[in-house]
Design a protein around this motif. Structure first.
Motif, PDB file in Angstrom:
ATOM      1  N   VAL A 136       0.799  -1.238   0.000  1.00 45.07           N
ATOM      2  CA  VAL A 136       0.000   0.000   0.000  1.00 45.07           C
ATOM      3  C   VAL A 136       0.830   1.285   0.000  1.00 45.07           C
ATOM      4  CG1 VAL A 136      -1.765   1.286   1.285  1.00 45.07           C
ATOM      5  CG2 VAL A 136      -1.889  -1.198   1.134  1.00 45.07           C
ATOM      6  N   THR A 137       1.881   1.324   0.825  1.00 48.79           N
ATOM      7  CA  THR A 137       2.728   2.512   0.893  1.00 48.79           C
ATOM      8  C   THR A 137       4.051   2.118   1.540  1.00 48.79           C
ATOM      9  OG1 THR A 137       2.878   4.839   1.614  1.00 48.79           O
ATOM     10  CG2 THR A 137       1.733   3.307   3.103  1.00 48.79           C
ATOM     11  N   HIS A 138       4.858   3.130   1.915  1.00 47.48           N
ATOM     12  CA  HIS A 138       6.169   2.858   2.499  1.00 47.48           C
ATOM     13  C   HIS A 138       6.332   3.695   3.765  1.00 47.48           C
ATOM     14  CE1 HIS A 138      10.141   0.996   1.670  1.00 47.48           C
ATOM     15  NE2 HIS A 138      10.545   1.922   2.525  1.00 47.48           N
ATOM     16  N   ALA A 139       6.891   3.094   4.802  1.00 47.64           N
ATOM     17  CA  ALA A 139       7.028   3.786   6.093  1.00 47.64           C
ATOM     18  C   ALA A 139       8.136   4.841   6.054  1.00 47.64           C
ATOM     19  CB  ALA A 139       7.295   2.769   7.202  1.00 47.64           C
ATOM     20  N   PRO A 166      -1.546  -4.509   4.159  1.00 46.26           N
ATOM     21  CA  PRO A 166      -2.657  -4.740   5.084  1.00 46.26           C
ATOM     22  C   PRO A 166      -2.302  -5.914   5.996  1.00 46.26           C
ATOM     23  CG  PRO A 166      -3.240  -5.433   2.846  1.00 46.26           C
ATOM     24  CD  PRO A 166      -1.919  -4.732   2.754  1.00 46.26           C
ATOM     25  N   VAL A 167      -2.733  -5.858   7.248  1.00 46.49           N
ATOM     26  CA  VAL A 167      -2.453  -6.927   8.217  1.00 46.49           C
ATOM     27  C   VAL A 167      -2.928  -8.280   7.686  1.00 46.49           C
ATOM     28  CG1 VAL A 167      -3.072  -7.753  10.536  1.00 46.49           C
ATOM     29  CG2 VAL A 167      -2.373  -5.400  10.199  1.00 46.49           C
ATOM     30  N   SER A 168      -3.975  -8.250   6.850  1.00 47.23           N
ATOM     31  CA  SER A 168      -4.523  -9.494   6.288  1.00 47.23           C
ATOM     32  C   SER A 168      -3.578 -10.157   5.283  1.00 47.23           C
ATOM     33  CB  SER A 168      -5.827  -9.191   5.567  1.00 47.23           C
ATOM     34  OG  SER A 168      -5.545  -8.384   4.416  1.00 47.23           O
ATOM     35  N   ASP A 169      -2.548  -9.407   4.836  1.00 53.17           N
ATOM     36  CA  ASP A 169      -1.631  -9.898   3.801  1.00 53.17           C
ATOM     37  C   ASP A 169      -2.361 -10.255   2.508  1.00 53.17           C
ATOM     38  OD1 ASP A 169       0.984  -9.666   4.563  1.00 53.17           O
ATOM     39  OD2 ASP A 169       0.951 -11.457   5.809  1.00 53.17           O
ATOM     40  N   SER A 170      -3.471  -9.584   2.242  1.00 48.86           N
ATOM     41  CA  SER A 170      -4.206  -9.881   1.016  1.00 48.86           C
ATOM     42  C   SER A 170      -4.660  -8.594   0.334  1.00 48.86           C
ATOM     43  CB  SER A 170      -5.425 -10.747   1.343  1.00 48.86           C
ATOM     44  OG  SER A 170      -6.286 -10.778   0.214  1.00 48.86           O
ATOM     45  N   SER A 171      -4.375  -8.501  -0.971  1.00 52.47           N
ATOM     46  CA  SER A 171      -4.794  -7.322  -1.729  1.00 52.47           C
ATOM     47  C   SER A 171      -6.315  -7.236  -1.819  1.00 52.47           C
ATOM     48  CB  SER A 171      -4.178  -7.344  -3.130  1.00 52.47           C
ATOM     49  OG  SER A 171      -4.492  -8.549  -3.780  1.00 52.47           O
ATOM     50  N   LEU A 209      -2.684  -1.331   8.676  1.00 50.82           N
ATOM     51  CA  LEU A 209      -1.497  -1.667   7.881  1.00 50.82           C
ATOM     52  C   LEU A 209      -0.365  -2.050   8.814  1.00 50.82           C
ATOM     53  CD1 LEU A 209      -1.517   1.273   5.268  1.00 50.82           C
ATOM     54  CD2 LEU A 209      -2.603  -0.963   5.068  1.00 50.82           C
ATOM     55  N   LYS A 210       0.543  -2.897   8.324  1.00 52.67           N
ATOM     56  CA  LYS A 210       1.719  -3.275   9.125  1.00 52.67           C
ATOM     57  C   LYS A 210       2.969  -2.961   8.321  1.00 52.67           C
ATOM     58  CE  LYS A 210       1.736  -7.883   7.205  1.00 52.67           C
ATOM     59  NZ  LYS A 210       1.951  -9.301   7.382  1.00 52.67           N
ATOM     60  N   THR A 211       4.059  -2.736   9.029  1.00 51.56           N
ATOM     61  CA  THR A 211       5.321  -2.385   8.372  1.00 51.56           C
ATOM     62  C   THR A 211       6.282  -3.560   8.419  1.00 51.56           C
ATOM     63  OG1 THR A 211       5.009  -0.142   9.176  1.00 51.56           O
ATOM     64  CG2 THR A 211       7.181  -0.671   8.308  1.00 51.56           C
ATOM     65  N   GLU A 212       6.869  -3.884   7.264  1.00 51.29           N
ATOM     66  CA  GLU A 212       7.868  -4.962   7.247  1.00 51.29           C
ATOM     67  C   GLU A 212       9.260  -4.362   7.452  1.00 51.29           C
ATOM     68  OE1 GLU A 212       7.127  -7.867   4.169  1.00 51.29           O
ATOM     69  OE2 GLU A 212       5.324  -8.291   5.356  1.00 51.29           O
ATOM     70  N   GLU A 213      10.232  -5.221   7.654  1.00 55.29           N
ATOM     71  CA  GLU A 213      11.593  -4.784   7.963  1.00 55.29           C
ATOM     72  C   GLU A 213      12.160  -3.775   6.969  1.00 55.29           C
ATOM     73  OE1 GLU A 213      15.020  -7.619   8.701  1.00 55.29           O
ATOM     74  OE2 GLU A 213      13.439  -8.466   9.965  1.00 55.29           O
ATOM     75  N   ASN A 243       4.363  11.372 -16.184  1.00 59.25           N
ATOM     76  CA  ASN A 243       5.745  10.884 -16.261  1.00 59.25           C
ATOM     77  C   ASN A 243       6.352  10.842 -14.851  1.00 59.25           C
ATOM     78  OD1 ASN A 243       8.255  10.080 -17.211  1.00 59.25           O
ATOM     79  ND2 ASN A 243       8.933  12.182 -17.548  1.00 59.25           N
ATOM     80  N   ILE A 244       5.723  10.026 -13.997  1.00 65.32           N
ATOM     81  CA  ILE A 244       6.206   9.823 -12.625  1.00 65.32           C
ATOM     82  C   ILE A 244       6.298   8.318 -12.414  1.00 65.32           C
ATOM     83  CG2 ILE A 244       5.596   9.962 -10.165  1.00 65.32           C
ATOM     84  CD1 ILE A 244       4.248  12.605 -10.686  1.00 65.32           C
ATOM     85  N   ASP A 245       7.419   7.877 -11.887  1.00 65.43           N
ATOM     86  CA  ASP A 245       7.501   6.459 -11.502  1.00 65.43           C
ATOM     87  C   ASP A 245       8.491   6.337 -10.364  1.00 65.43           C
ATOM     88  OD1 ASP A 245      10.221   5.151 -12.954  1.00 65.43           O
ATOM     89  OD2 ASP A 245       9.432   6.971 -13.861  1.00 65.43           O
ATOM     90  N   ALA A 246       8.425   5.213  -9.680  1.00 63.45           N
ATOM     91  CA  ALA A 246       9.209   5.040  -8.467  1.00 63.45           C
ATOM     92  C   ALA A 246       9.918   3.702  -8.458  1.00 63.45           C
ATOM     93  CB  ALA A 246       8.283   5.129  -7.256  1.00 63.45           C
ATOM     94  N   ILE A 247      10.831   3.581  -7.506  1.00 69.58           N
ATOM     95  CA  ILE A 247      11.450   2.275  -7.290  1.00 69.58           C
ATOM     96  C   ILE A 247      10.406   1.390  -6.596  1.00 69.58           C
ATOM     97  CG2 ILE A 247      13.755   3.279  -7.166  1.00 69.58           C
ATOM     98  CD1 ILE A 247      13.672   2.892  -4.122  1.00 69.58           C
ATOM     99  N   THR A 248      10.718   0.135  -6.431  1.00 66.74           N
ATOM    100  CA  THR A 248       9.760  -0.797  -5.839  1.00 66.74           C
ATOM    101  C   THR A 248       9.686  -0.579  -4.321  1.00 66.74           C
ATOM    102  OG1 THR A 248       9.232  -3.128  -5.597  1.00 66.74           O
ATOM    103  CG2 THR A 248      11.553  -2.603  -5.721  1.00 66.74           C
ATOM    104  N   GLY A 249       8.490  -0.787  -3.733  1.00 61.59           N
ATOM    105  CA  GLY A 249       8.370  -0.624  -2.285  1.00 61.59           C
ATOM    106  C   GLY A 249       7.127   0.116  -1.817  1.00 61.59           C
ATOM    107  N   GLY A 250       6.136   0.275  -2.700  1.00 61.52           N
ATOM    108  CA  GLY A 250       4.903   0.943  -2.291  1.00 61.52           C
ATOM    109  C   GLY A 250       4.829   2.404  -2.704  1.00 61.52           C
TER     110      GLY A 250
END
Length: 403
Positions: free
Chosen positions: A54-57, A108-113, A98-102, A377-384
């Motif tokens: 969903v996003t990045h911390a 989402p806490v459910s781990d499901s899109s 939402l939960k944050t990984e390392e 013309n906007i794009d990002a690296i991987t990670g939300g």
């Protein structure tokens, strides 16, 4: 022809987020989402391996923008108005935690899109937002003060239109017809195809490394993953995003230099190896990995340095030591081609950013036309980060459309 207050073209992340926010900010608006496919939110479904990243911390706007090879400068202002904390709050208000990984990615806490998709669909239903699938947009134009949207299944009109179509060449063509310039699209997140005896049979090994593209000012660091076809992992994906245009221009034929021991250089490494030669004199060089490298990778780099399986440290020549120091800190690999990273196909390219007002995400050339997400013309690296761009643009456009 049915008339609406707002028509949103594109039933993806940015489209739904815009529609829901606009409907909440100004109840009673007649809002329509037009989707060309038979399903909505398909990219949301497959993102993050089906878990939806969903996003990045990252909670500092300036730091957050550093993850956008294209859009860094433009997003700084918008992120001061709506960013990570707001996204977390928005979903929390709708009962989604939402939960944050390392590595900072948030799911989402459910781990499901499906959690995110169900939220969007039920909110759209609650707010009486109309969603029409299999409606491919053929033409977009203005009559008096109304936008006329012609689709494969009928025509619609609205005072305001939002383009949230992602990387869609047909829509870019329509926007060109309205005077917008389009930066040609090239792939952005991809892995490197490399055939090399040093990484053969090592698929699955991951280690932190630095990577540079020779002949370009392109370098990155991060976890590097050896795969059956070459190199992948965050370190490579970051490099592919920042170098999207340069690597496309080279037709994906170039050389990379890998430093398996970040921060170390050949000369310092040579001194370390001479020290090992003294301390481990009777040990076989290949037997024990050093510098916390995965054992099979260490053995492969030892072999590549013309050191045999049974050679002991004491017997190593100056040339062999120098070879090993170079293999560890400046290993050169030839890249021949690229592979798509999972199903997440991200492109660099889209509507020229100078033509958009980033306070509102409205076109500077066409009043009443708004643009958000990857149509720009906007794009990002991987990670939300690509989703965060969609949420921010959608929110600010909704605000502007309802004021």
């Amino acid at each position: 022809m049915t008339n609406y207050d707002i028509i949103i073209i594109g039933g993806g992340a940015a489209g739904f987020f815009t529609a829901i926010n606009a409907a909440e900010m100004k109840p009673g608006l007649k809002i329509l989402i037009l989707e060309r496919g038979k399903e909505v939110l398909t990219k949301v479904r497959i993102s993050g391996g089906g878990r939806c990243n969903v996003t990045h911390a990252e909670f500092v706007p300036k730091e957050l923008t550093r993850n956008y090879p294209r859009g860094e400068k433009e997003l700084r202002g918008p992120f001061h108005s709506f960013m990570t904390g707001d996204t977390i709050g928005w979903f929390a208000d709708r009962g989604i935690e939402l939960k944050t990984e390392e590595d900072g990615r948030m799911f989402p806490v459910s781990d499901s899109s499906e959690t995110i998709i169900n939220c969007f669909l039920s909110e759209a239903e609650r707010l009486k937002i109309q969603v029409l699938k299999n409606h491919s947009v053929k033409k977009l134009g203005k009559q008096e003060n109304k936008w006329i949207v012609e689709t494969s299944k009928g025509d619609f009109s609205a005072g305001k239109v939002m383009m949230a179509t992602g990387s869609n060449p047909k829509i870019w063509k329509l926007l060109e017809g309205l005077g917008h310039s389009i930066v040609p699209a090239v792939p952005s997140l991809f892995t490197f195809n490399i055939k090399d005896v040093r990484i053969k049979g090592l698929a699955g090994i991951s280690t932190y490394a630095e990577v540079k593209v020779k002949g370009e000012k392109l370098e990155s660091d991060g976890p590097l993953l050896i795969t059956h076809w070459g190199l992948s992992g965050p370190g490579i994906l970051k490099l592919s995003a920042w170098g999207a245009r340069e690597l496309f221009a080279r037709n994906y034929q170039f050389q990379v230099e890998v430093n398996w021991l970040p921060g170390s250089d050949p000369e310092a490494m040579l001194e370390n190896l001479k020290q090992l030669k003294l301390e481990q004199a009777k040990q076989k060089v290949a037997k024990y990995a050093h510098f916390e490298l995965p054992k099979r990778l260490w053995q492969s780099l030892v072999r590549a340095s013309a050191i045999k399986e049974d050679d002991i440290w004491a017997d190593l020549t100056k040339a062999q030591l120098r070879n090993l120091s170079l293999q560890l800190t400046k290993a050169e690999f030839q890249v021949n081609g690229k592979s798509t990273f999972k199903e997440e196909f991200v492109t660099a390219g889209g509507v020229e950013l100078k033509e958009v007002n980033f306070k509102t995400f409205e076109s500077k050339l066409q009043p009443g036309l708004f643009l958000a997400g990857e149509v720009l013309n906007i794009d990002a690296i991987t990670g939300g980060f690509n989703f965060q761009n969609a949420w921010t643009g959608g929110y600010l456009a909704a605000k502007a459309m309802t004021e």
